[in-house]
Design a protein around this motif. Sequence first.
Motif, PDB file in Angstrom:
ATOM      1  N   ARG A  92     122.271  -9.071 -11.183  1.00  0.00           N
ATOM      2  CA  ARG A  92     121.004  -8.393 -10.901  1.00  0.00           C
ATOM      3  C   ARG A  92     120.792  -8.353  -9.398  1.00  0.00           C
ATOM      4  O   ARG A  92     120.821  -9.391  -8.719  1.00  0.00           O
ATOM      5  CB  ARG A  92     119.867  -9.145 -11.596  1.00  0.00           C
ATOM      6  CG  ARG A  92     118.459  -8.598 -11.273  1.00  0.00           C
ATOM      7  CD  ARG A  92     118.159  -7.371 -12.112  1.00  0.00           C
ATOM      8  NE  ARG A  92     116.724  -7.143 -12.189  1.00  0.00           N
ATOM      9  CZ  ARG A  92     116.047  -6.284 -11.419  1.00  0.00           C
ATOM     10  NH1 ARG A  92     116.673  -5.548 -10.513  1.00  0.00           N
ATOM     11  NH2 ARG A  92     114.742  -6.142 -11.582  1.00  0.00           N
TER      12      ARG A  92
ATOM     13  N   LEU B 248     117.188 -12.323  -4.182  1.00  0.00           N
ATOM     14  CA  LEU B 248     117.664 -10.941  -4.236  1.00  0.00           C
ATOM     15  C   LEU B 248     118.841 -10.757  -5.177  1.00  0.00           C
ATOM     16  O   LEU B 248     118.956  -9.724  -5.844  1.00  0.00           O
ATOM     17  CB  LEU B 248     118.049 -10.466  -2.833  1.00  0.00           C
ATOM     18  CG  LEU B 248     116.915 -10.362  -1.813  1.00  0.00           C
ATOM     19  CD1 LEU B 248     117.464  -9.912  -0.465  1.00  0.00           C
ATOM     20  CD2 LEU B 248     115.837  -9.408  -2.289  1.00  0.00           C
TER      21      LEU B 248
ATOM     22  N   ALA C  59     111.410  -6.305  -2.701  1.00  0.00           N
ATOM     23  CA  ALA C  59     111.276  -7.682  -3.168  1.00  0.00           C
ATOM     24  C   ALA C  59     110.178  -8.405  -2.398  1.00  0.00           C
ATOM     25  O   ALA C  59     109.927  -8.134  -1.214  1.00  0.00           O
ATOM     26  CB  ALA C  59     112.594  -8.422  -3.004  1.00  0.00           C
TER      27      ALA C  59
ATOM     28  N   GLU D  23     111.641 -13.978  -2.620  1.00  0.00           N
ATOM     29  CA  GLU D  23     112.178 -13.668  -3.945  1.00  0.00           C
ATOM     30  C   GLU D  23     113.703 -13.591  -3.881  1.00  0.00           C
ATOM     31  O   GLU D  23     114.270 -13.000  -2.951  1.00  0.00           O
ATOM     32  CB  GLU D  23     111.600 -12.352  -4.464  1.00  0.00           C
ATOM     33  CG  GLU D  23     111.879 -12.094  -5.921  1.00  0.00           C
ATOM     34  CD  GLU D  23     111.126 -10.885  -6.461  1.00  0.00           C
ATOM     35  OE1 GLU D  23     111.066 -10.728  -7.694  1.00  0.00           O
ATOM     36  OE2 GLU D  23     110.585 -10.092  -5.648  1.00  0.00           O
TER      37      GLU D  23
ATOM     38  N   THR E 191     110.777  -5.809 -10.199  1.00  0.00           N
ATOM     39  CA  THR E 191     111.083  -5.251  -8.886  1.00  0.00           C
ATOM     40  C   THR E 191     112.231  -4.251  -8.990  1.00  0.00           C
ATOM     41  O   THR E 191     113.209  -4.473  -9.697  1.00  0.00           O
ATOM     42  CB  THR E 191     111.464  -6.376  -7.908  1.00  0.00           C
ATOM     43  OG1 THR E 191     110.376  -7.311  -7.815  1.00  0.00           O
ATOM     44  CG2 THR E 191     111.763  -5.821  -6.524  1.00  0.00           C
TER      45      THR E 191
ATOM     46  N   LEU F 257     118.103  -7.073  -6.565  1.00  0.00           N
ATOM     47  CA  LEU F 257     116.775  -6.542  -6.264  1.00  0.00           C
ATOM     48  C   LEU F 257     116.832  -5.702  -4.991  1.00  0.00           C
ATOM     49  O   LEU F 257     117.574  -6.025  -4.056  1.00  0.00           O
ATOM     50  CB  LEU F 257     115.762  -7.673  -6.079  1.00  0.00           C
ATOM     51  CG  LEU F 257     115.596  -8.676  -7.215  1.00  0.00           C
ATOM     52  CD1 LEU F 257     114.428  -9.607  -6.914  1.00  0.00           C
ATOM     53  CD2 LEU F 257     115.389  -7.980  -8.553  1.00  0.00           C
TER      54      LEU F 257
ATOM     55  N   ASP G 205     113.155 -12.171 -15.869  1.00  0.00           N
ATOM     56  CA  ASP G 205     113.562 -11.098 -14.974  1.00  0.00           C
ATOM     57  C   ASP G 205     112.369 -10.665 -14.132  1.00  0.00           C
ATOM     58  O   ASP G 205     111.248 -11.116 -14.314  1.00  0.00           O
ATOM     59  CB  ASP G 205     114.127  -9.929 -15.771  1.00  0.00           C
ATOM     60  CG  ASP G 205     115.028  -9.026 -14.945  1.00  0.00           C
ATOM     61  OD1 ASP G 205     115.142  -9.266 -13.725  1.00  0.00           O
ATOM     62  OD2 ASP G 205     115.610  -8.088 -15.498  1.00  0.00           O
ATOM     63  N   SER G 206     112.604  -9.756 -13.223  1.00  0.00           N
ATOM     64  CA  SER G 206     111.564  -9.205 -12.365  1.00  0.00           C
ATOM     65  C   SER G 206     111.492  -7.704 -12.594  1.00  0.00           C
ATOM     66  O   SER G 206     112.490  -7.067 -12.916  1.00  0.00           O
ATOM     67  CB  SER G 206     111.882  -9.491 -10.893  1.00  0.00           C
ATOM     68  OG  SER G 206     111.042  -8.751 -10.043  1.00  0.00           O
TER      69      SER G 206
ATOM     70  N   GLY H 233     115.536  -2.132  -8.461  1.00  0.00           N
ATOM     71  CA  GLY H 233     116.893  -2.592  -8.172  1.00  0.00           C
ATOM     72  C   GLY H 233     117.830  -2.202  -9.288  1.00  0.00           C
ATOM     73  O   GLY H 233     117.585  -1.217 -10.002  1.00  0.00           O
TER      74      GLY H 233
ATOM     75  N   ARG I  23     121.006  -3.736 -12.336  1.00  0.00           N
ATOM     76  CA  ARG I  23     121.697  -4.827 -13.016  1.00  0.00           C
ATOM     77  C   ARG I  23     122.982  -4.270 -13.620  1.00  0.00           C
ATOM     78  O   ARG I  23     122.960  -3.251 -14.313  1.00  0.00           O
ATOM     79  CB  ARG I  23     120.825  -5.447 -14.110  1.00  0.00           C
ATOM     80  CG  ARG I  23     121.470  -6.663 -14.755  1.00  0.00           C
ATOM     81  CD  ARG I  23     120.473  -7.457 -15.593  1.00  0.00           C
ATOM     82  NE  ARG I  23     120.178  -6.821 -16.849  1.00  0.00           N
ATOM     83  CZ  ARG I  23     119.290  -7.298 -17.728  1.00  0.00           C
ATOM     84  NH1 ARG I  23     118.613  -8.386 -17.446  1.00  0.00           N
ATOM     85  NH2 ARG I  23     119.072  -6.667 -18.858  1.00  0.00           N
TER      86      ARG I  23
ATOM     87  N   TYR J 222     116.246  -0.300 -12.356  1.00  0.00           N
ATOM     88  CA  TYR J 222     114.824  -0.585 -12.511  1.00  0.00           C
ATOM     89  C   TYR J 222     114.012   0.297 -11.576  1.00  0.00           C
ATOM     90  O   TYR J 222     114.277   0.343 -10.369  1.00  0.00           O
ATOM     91  CB  TYR J 222     114.541  -2.057 -12.207  1.00  0.00           C
ATOM     92  CG  TYR J 222     115.163  -3.027 -13.174  1.00  0.00           C
ATOM     93  CD1 TYR J 222     114.401  -3.658 -14.148  1.00  0.00           C
ATOM     94  CD2 TYR J 222     116.525  -3.315 -13.112  1.00  0.00           C
ATOM     95  CE1 TYR J 222     114.974  -4.551 -15.035  1.00  0.00           C
ATOM     96  CE2 TYR J 222     117.113  -4.210 -14.003  1.00  0.00           C
ATOM     97  CZ  TYR J 222     116.327  -4.824 -14.957  1.00  0.00           C
ATOM     98  OH  TYR J 222     116.893  -5.710 -15.835  1.00  0.00           O
TER      99      TYR J 222
END
Length: 249
Positions: free
Chosen positions: A150, A163, A157, A161, A120, A152, A117-118, A122, A124, A102
């Motif tokens: 996942r 992680l 983050a 949140e 942010t 982050l 999902d976020s 990171g 997955r 991401y």
Amino acid sequence: MKKIITLGLSGLFFLPSLTSASETYFFYEHSYATENRIHSDNFGLLHEQGDAWYKIKIDFYGKNKDTAFDEVVSNSYSFFSGYHFHLNNLLTLSPSMQARFYSGGTSGQGTPGEMGDSQTAGARYTPGLMLSWQAADPLSLYTQYRYDYRKLARGRAAKGEQLNRHRHRYEVGTEYHLLENLALRYKAFWHKADYVLADNKKHDYQQDIYVDWQVNPAWQLNIGAQDVAKSAQEDGREALLKTGVTYTF
């Protein structure tokens, strides 16, 4: 029967072939969320080398509602690989692996189809295992399990949140050839996670339906709709309307 390629709008699911040919495909799809009114797109390449396959995909979306290709934001880059083990002429076992990175969005929230999902930055990682069955000449069935991890980026983050996130993804689907060059597909999903997915709950479901039309040996038209959660915090569903093309080199 012509080979219908089902990679453009269907993520990992495409029918394994008993041939050892090498082929490469380009795919593109555009999506519109009927309730969130967000346009999004993805494109990529898939290469088949015998029973092995590799895919790369880029996802992006527009920041503004009801406007396509306006203030486009890159969301993620994905790399896939897998292999088909033919148990016999009817059954195929296909392990796969996806790595999705991401780049970080602007709202911090998920995008349509991934509301839990976020955005942010990171990564997955998703190993999976699919069993497909050629039940009859026009009909095939499959089931698949995938596991998401996942992660982050700690420095990106928000405070508090989560992680590290984990999700189990159960999937069944079918494909039926209405004509030699026309296929209808249906998929159903059940997701369970250790973070909120939809409606303040840690589980969710999804349904997809697609039509694939092989226009000629090179071009295929794909249209579809997905029944997905509208929000991670609120109740409600929305349709993701999809259209795309697949080109065989």
